[in-house]
Design a protein around this motif. Structure first.
Motif, PDB file in Angstrom:
ATOM      1  N   THR A 205       0.837  -1.199   0.000  1.00 17.56           N
ATOM      2  CA  THR A 205       0.000   0.000   0.000  1.00 17.56           C
ATOM      3  C   THR A 205       0.872   1.250   0.000  1.00 17.56           C
ATOM      4  N   ASP A 206       0.257   2.406  -0.134  1.00 18.26           N
ATOM      5  CA  ASP A 206       0.996   3.661  -0.135  1.00 18.26           C
ATOM      6  C   ASP A 206       1.821   3.809   1.136  1.00 18.26           C
ATOM      7  N   GLY A 207       3.053   4.270   0.971  1.00 17.36           N
ATOM      8  CA  GLY A 207       3.920   4.468   2.116  1.00 17.36           C
ATOM      9  C   GLY A 207       5.377   4.316   1.745  1.00 17.36           C
ATOM     10  N   GLU A 208       6.247   4.484   2.732  1.00 15.00           N
ATOM     11  CA  GLU A 208       7.690   4.356   2.548  1.00 15.00           C
ATOM     12  C   GLU A 208       8.143   2.976   2.998  1.00 15.00           C
ATOM     13  N   TYR A 209       9.075   2.383   2.259  1.00 10.98           N
ATOM     14  CA  TYR A 209       9.547   1.034   2.555  1.00 10.98           C
ATOM     15  C   TYR A 209      11.076   0.970   2.537  1.00 10.98           C
ATOM     16  N   GLU A 210      11.593   0.050   3.325  1.00  5.92           N
ATOM     17  CA  GLU A 210      13.002  -0.305   3.251  1.00  5.92           C
ATOM     18  C   GLU A 210      13.089  -1.577   2.420  1.00  5.92           C
ATOM     19  N   LEU A 211      13.645  -1.447   1.212  1.00  8.54           N
ATOM     20  CA  LEU A 211      13.828  -2.600   0.330  1.00  8.54           C
ATOM     21  C   LEU A 211      15.177  -3.231   0.658  1.00  8.54           C
ATOM     22  N   THR A 212      15.168  -4.493   1.056  1.00  9.59           N
ATOM     23  CA  THR A 212      16.399  -5.182   1.448  1.00  9.59           C
ATOM     24  C   THR A 212      16.626  -6.400   0.571  1.00  9.59           C
ATOM     25  N   ILE A 213      17.825  -6.500   0.010  1.00 10.77           N
ATOM     26  CA  ILE A 213      18.231  -7.636  -0.810  1.00 10.77           C
ATOM     27  C   ILE A 213      19.234  -8.450  -0.001  1.00 10.77           C
ATOM     28  N   THR A 214      18.964  -9.730   0.160  1.00  7.54           N
ATOM     29  CA  THR A 214      19.843 -10.623   0.924  1.00  7.54           C
ATOM     30  C   THR A 214      20.228 -11.798   0.051  1.00  7.54           C
TER      31      THR A 214
END
Length: 251
Positions: A205-214
Motif C-alpha cells: 500500500t501507499d507508504g515508505e519502505y526499506e527494500l532489502t536484498i539478501t
C-alpha cells in the motif's frame, strides 16, 4: 558535527576494466526528525522541543502546498519543482496512469557543506555488495517510487539473489508499521549480479519502505557464501518520501 564521509574502494560494475574503482559509501545509519531535533537543541537555540516540532511541521506543510500549487521552491537547502508522469490519453488525467512527483536539486546550503566535508577512504573491500540506483520501469522514474504490479529495477553489484539460507530474498519493510512483505521467487524477470528486475508486490500500500536484498552470491564461483549478506535502500509507493537515494550503502 564535523562533516566526514567514509567509503570503500570497489570494482566499478559498469565497466569491464579491473582497474576501474568507485568509492562506496559506508553508512553512518539513519537520521530522522528525532535526531534532527536533538542536534537543533544542542545548538542551544533556547527553543522548547514542542516549538521546534511545530515550526518544522509547519514549514514542511507550507513548502508542500507551494509545490502542489505549481511553484518552484528554493529553500537554500534544495530547489524543488513539481512534475507530471505518464501519457495523457484523450486529454484526461487518469490517476491510474498519471502521477505527480517533485524533482529535488541540491542548493547553496548543501553545496557549502560539501566543500567542508572530509572524505576518508578506508581502503579496498573485496566483493562489495552495493546499490547504485533504482528505476520504476513503468514510467522511468528513478527517485525510488514504485508501482504495485509493475516492473521495478535495482542496479548495483553482487545483487544476484541466490542461496539456501532462509534469509535469502527481497523484502519490503513498511517504515511506519514495520510490516514486512517478501517478494515471491516467481516475480523475477532478471536476476543478475548487476541488475535485478522484478514485479512489485500488488499487496503493498501507499507508504515508505526499506527494500532489502539478501543473498549468498560469490562472483565467479559455484560455491555460496557461508553466511548471507544484505544491502538496503529506501523506496516508496504513492506519496511517500523519496529522498532520491541512489547512493550505494554498505551493510
Amino acid at each position: 558535527m564535523q562533516n566526514k564521509l567514509r567509503g570503500w574502494l570497489a570494482d566499478n560494475s559498469l565497466t569491464t576494466d579491473p582497474k576501474d574503482r568507485i568509492l562506496v559509501l559506508e553508512s553512518a545509519g539513519n537520521a530522522g526528525h528525532d535526531e534532527i531535533y536533538k542536534e537543533m537543541r544542542e545548538e542551544d537555540t533556547g527553543l522548547r522541543q514542542e516549538t521546534l516540532v511545530h515550526v518544522v511541521t509547519l514549514y514542511e506543510r507550507i513548502v508542500a502546498r507551494f509545490l502542489m500549487n505549481g511553484f518552484s521552491v528554493n529553500t537554500g537547502l534544495f530547489h524543488a519543482i513539481p512534475r507530471f508522469t505518464g501519457i495523457i490519453e484523450k486529454g484526461l488525467w487518469n490517476p491510474e496512469k498519471n502521477g505527480i512527483y517533485v524533482s529535488f536539486i541540491q542548493d547553496k546550503v548543501i553545496r557549502e557543506e560539501i566543500t567542508k566535508t572530509e572524505i576518508v577512504i578506508e581502503g579496498e573491500k573485496a566483493d562489495v555488495m552495493y546499490i547504485t540506483g533504482v528505476e520504476d520501469r513503468s514510467n522511468g522514474m528513478t527517485d525510488g517510487s514504485m508501482t504495485p504490479g509493475r516492473n521495478f529495477a535495482v542496479y548495483g553489484a553482487y545483487l544476484r539473489v541466490i542461496g539456501d539460507d532462509p534469509a535469502v530474498g527481497i523484502t519490503f519493510r513498511n517504515t511506519t508499521t514495520d510490516a514486512v512483505v517478501t517478494l515471491g521467487s516467481d516475480m523475477f524477470s532478471t536476476n543478475d549480479p548487476g541488475k535485478l528486475i522484478f514485479i512489485v508486490p500488488s499487496e503493498l500500500t501507499d507508504g515508505e519502505y526499506e527494500l532489502t536484498i539478501t543473498n549468498q552470491y560469490m562472483k565467479g564461483k559455484n560455491a555460496l557464501r557461508k553466511s548471507p549478506r544484505s544491502v538496503s535502500t529506501t523506496v516508496f509507493i504513492g506519496t511517500g518520501e523519496s529522498g532520491e537515494d541512489d547512493r550505494p550503502v554498505i551493510e
